[in-house]
Design an enzyme around this catalytic site. Structure first.
Site, PDB file in Angstrom:
ATOM      1  N   LYS A   1       0.859  -4.928  -9.126  1.00 29.10           N
ATOM      2  CA  LYS A   1       1.413  -5.334  -7.831  1.00 29.10           C
ATOM      3  C   LYS A   1       2.848  -4.845  -7.620  1.00 29.10           C
ATOM      4  O   LYS A   1       3.426  -5.068  -6.557  1.00 29.10           O
ATOM      5  CB  LYS A   1       1.361  -6.859  -7.685  1.00 29.10           C
ATOM      6  CG  LYS A   1      -0.040  -7.405  -7.445  1.00 29.10           C
ATOM      7  CD  LYS A   1      -0.021  -8.911  -7.274  1.00 29.10           C
ATOM      8  CE  LYS A   1      -1.393  -9.454  -6.908  1.00 29.10           C
ATOM      9  NZ  LYS A   1      -2.418  -9.231  -7.919  1.00 29.10           N
ATOM     10  N   LEU A   2       3.422  -4.204  -8.616  1.00 30.76           N
ATOM     11  CA  LEU A   2       4.735  -3.583  -8.414  1.00 30.76           C
ATOM     12  C   LEU A   2       4.633  -2.334  -7.554  1.00 30.76           C
ATOM     13  O   LEU A   2       5.636  -1.647  -7.324  1.00 30.76           O
ATOM     14  CB  LEU A   2       5.365  -3.244  -9.766  1.00 30.76           C
ATOM     15  CG  LEU A   2       5.772  -4.454 -10.623  1.00 30.76           C
ATOM     16  CD1 LEU A   2       6.225  -4.004 -12.004  1.00 30.76           C
ATOM     17  CD2 LEU A   2       6.872  -5.249  -9.934  1.00 30.76           C
TER      18      LEU A   2
END
Length: 642
Positions: free
Chosen positions: A105-106
């Protein structure tokens, strides 16, 4: 055949749960589960993969030592300690699910709030909207909160000081997921695995607080006995009848050494697999990694605008078109090159039955990922039947994602805010030398195309005319006709369709008129004569009325959906629990009945088609009304496809 697999899966799962003939139960569960998993790749996802991993881990562990049937049968297994590596593997597996999902999710799309932009509209986020705008709820709560929770949940669950707070947050998170997504048992599975991080004696600590007379019905609260599977440094093992009991005093047995090696190798493999896409390059599309075990959950949202399948007779040159879902119920082939290759082989085999010689198959698939431009995913000029594909090589007929155009997404929001509620827009990007073939439905009476970047030529097929448009150029498109949009510029062209669904606009006008008439009928202020059918439908007394007017029928359907939505929104906690239980009962009832019918058919042969239809109708019968099914359907009057 799947039913036969379930005949082994179910007793295997029950045996694992009860700790009854534990190793045999694990095999009865594992073998058919993984066979079924590898049998149909369209059903692959992180959740089903995780269930298989946990099942595999349990088959190597001593999970039948406490409150188990095997413990009743064998004294040395009853209330015995479990090797620490059992907990290490399970805890680390759950940590990997959380942590790597957070690392994935970065991605810039997630951090920017583009991955799950629609979730903030859900009623679950209404409390946050009391203090934040919907845009901030999307960025800070949905995406920011999801990122922080995934990155930190595994660490917070591990430490005693932070575990109570972590249990609250992850429980809230998974309960929300159970309402936001249709992802089966995954939220409840993750809720259950949270307790693995607690101290191993937490059930005994709770049981000791019960009165003595109730403990007879509960698991044992006494401390566990030593196990021969464990190692106790500095403690001499107890010998009885020449046999060593109570574990080792320091030296490792072969099984314990293998268990330690397995733990290290398995966990290393689990950390490596999500980043093994440099090896399995054939499975890389616009997103890297195998879709089954990459843990990039909810990071990429896709919307397919257009999918066209063209076939060509390799001998006569005759061409035709196929319904995209004519021979499959799955839609995942639209996103994965390996599935597309397999689907093309299937289509070629079926087309030969219809006298199409040496069929060539061409796919033109348009998709938007994370609110970007709609663009082609695969090269429409390549015959996929003969195209080369390898798991270890890049797919040559995969079109590149136009990531350089990602900044346009902020411009999309500005354009959409300038439009009224009746006007819709679709953003398109195409490659030089290619063209989009499109049809404007007669429902879309006011459709125009405007160029945002580059140069295009719009070919109106019926008029046999071409119109060249440069950046900022705009023209109306005739309804009920085909047109082609050719990209003339040396770089990708960007343009947008702006359209008004005139049929929908007319429906909204009639809807408003019916609403006003309904209000007058209820208040008794309507002075004009009203047809009995309309009066009964609008005052709510015609529940089983056969409505012949299509506009009135559409109004009644929308009213019932709105009433059901309001009833659900204002339902009490008890009512929501009852509805949840009813839905689960409906699901299990259908599964049990279908399994029974399938077993009967395998044993005694297939009955007449009339009987099968009747049985299917009985299985699909709604026991608690059809409101849920009605409310879940896509509104036909709101769905528009260019």
């Amino acid at each position: 055949f799947s039913t036969c697999l379930s005949l082994f899966l179910f007793p295997g799962a029950v045996g694992i749960m009860l700790g009854c003939f534990y190793r045999l139960s694990c095999l009865m569960f594992l073998i058919p589960y993984w066979y079924n998993f590898f049998l149909d790749k369209t059903a692959w996802n992180n959740h089903s993969y995780l269930y298989g991993l946990i099942g595999f881990q349990l088959s190597l562990m001593d999970a039948n030592r406490y409150w188990s049937v095997d413990g009743l049968r064998t004294r040395r297994k009853r209330n015995a300690q479990v090797p620490l590596w059992n907990y290490t593997v399970l805890r680390t597996q759950v940590f990997i699910v959380y942590f790597l999902a957070g690392v994935k999710k970065l991605d810039a799309d997630w951090v920017g709030g583009y991955s799950m932009g629609h979730l903030s509209r859900h009623w679950l986020f209404d409390p946050f909207k009391l203090v934040l705008t919907e845009e901030l709820v999307n960025v800070l709560v949905v995406h920011g909160g999801g990122l922080v929770l995934d990155l930190t949940a595994g660490y917070l669950l591990f430490f005693d000081l932070t575990r109570p707070y972590a249990l609250v947050f992850v429980s809230y998170f998974h309960c929300m997921n159970s309402q936001l997504f249709s992802i089966g048992m995954f939220p409840y599975t993750m809720l259950a695995t949270s307790l693995i991080f607690c101290h191993t004696d937490w059930p005994r600590a709770i049981i000791r607080k019960f009165p003595q007379f109730l403990r007879l019905l509960l698991p044992l609260a006494e401390p566990p006995q030593r196990s021969s599977a464990c190692v106790y440094p500095g403690v001499e093992p107890v010998r009885k009848a020449g046999k060593r009991e109570g574990g080792n005093g320091g030296a490792l047995t072969l099984r314990q050494s293998l268990g330690a090696i397995f733990t290290v190798l398995y966990l290393t493999e689990q950390f490596f697999l999500p980043y093994s896409h440099f090896i399995t390059q054939g499975y890389n599309n616009w997103t890297n990694g195998l879709y089954g075990y990459s843990w990039d959950m909810m990071v990429h949202s896709r919307y397919h605008q257009h999918a066209k399948i063209t076939y060509k007779d390799g001998v006569t040159g005759e061409t035709g078109y196929l319904n995209p879902g004519v021979w499959t119920q799955s839609r995942r082939w639209k996103d994965h090159a390996d599935m597309l290759k397999q689907y093309s082989t299937c289509l070629a085999r079926e087309l030969r039955k219809y006298n199409v010689s040496n069929p060539e198959i061409y796919f033109d698939i348009w998709v938007s990922i994370n609110e970007r431009f709609q663009q082609r995913l695969f090269d429409p000029r390549v015959d996929i039947v003969t195209a080369e594909w390898s798991p270890f090589k890049k797919t040559s007929w995969l079109m590149p994602q136009l990531v350089d155009l990602s900044p346009w997404r902020s411009k999309f929001n500005e354009i959409e805010k300038m439009l009224d509620n009746q006007t819709n827009v679709v953003f398109i990007a195409d490659f030089p030398g290619l063209h989009l073939e499109n049809f404007v439905s007669e429902d879309l009476g006011n459709t125009s195309i405007q160029v945002l970047k580059g140069e295009v030529a719009v070919e109106i097929v019926a008029e046999k005319k071409n119109y060249t448009l440069k950046e900022g150029g705009k023209m109306q498109l005739p309804a009920g006709d085909y047109h082609h949009v050719h990209t003339l510029s040396g770089e990708p062209s960007c343009y947008m369709y702006i359209y008004v669904n005139t049929t929908l606009v007319q429906f909204e006008e009639n809807y408003t008129r019916f609403m006003e008439l309904q209000e007058k009928i209820k208040n008794g202020t309507e002075t004009e004569d009203v047809l009995p059918e309309i009066q009964m439908a609008l005052n709510g007394s015609g529940e089983n009325l056969n409505i012949t007017d299509p506009l009135l029928a559409a109004f009644v359907r929308r009213q019932r959906r709105w009433e059901e939505h309001e009833r659900r929104k204002n339902a009490t906690l008890a009512e929501r629990f009852v509805r949840f239980a009813q839905k689960k009962h409906q699901t299990f009832r259908r599964s049990i009945l279908m399994t029974g019918y399938a077993i009967r058919n395998l044993l005694f042969g297939r009955p007449p088609m009339e009987q099968l239809i009747e049985e299917l109708d009985y299985v699909d019968k709604k026991l608690y009304g059809s409101a849920d099914a009605e409310s879940q359907r896509t509104k036909p009057e709101d769905h528009v496809e260019l």
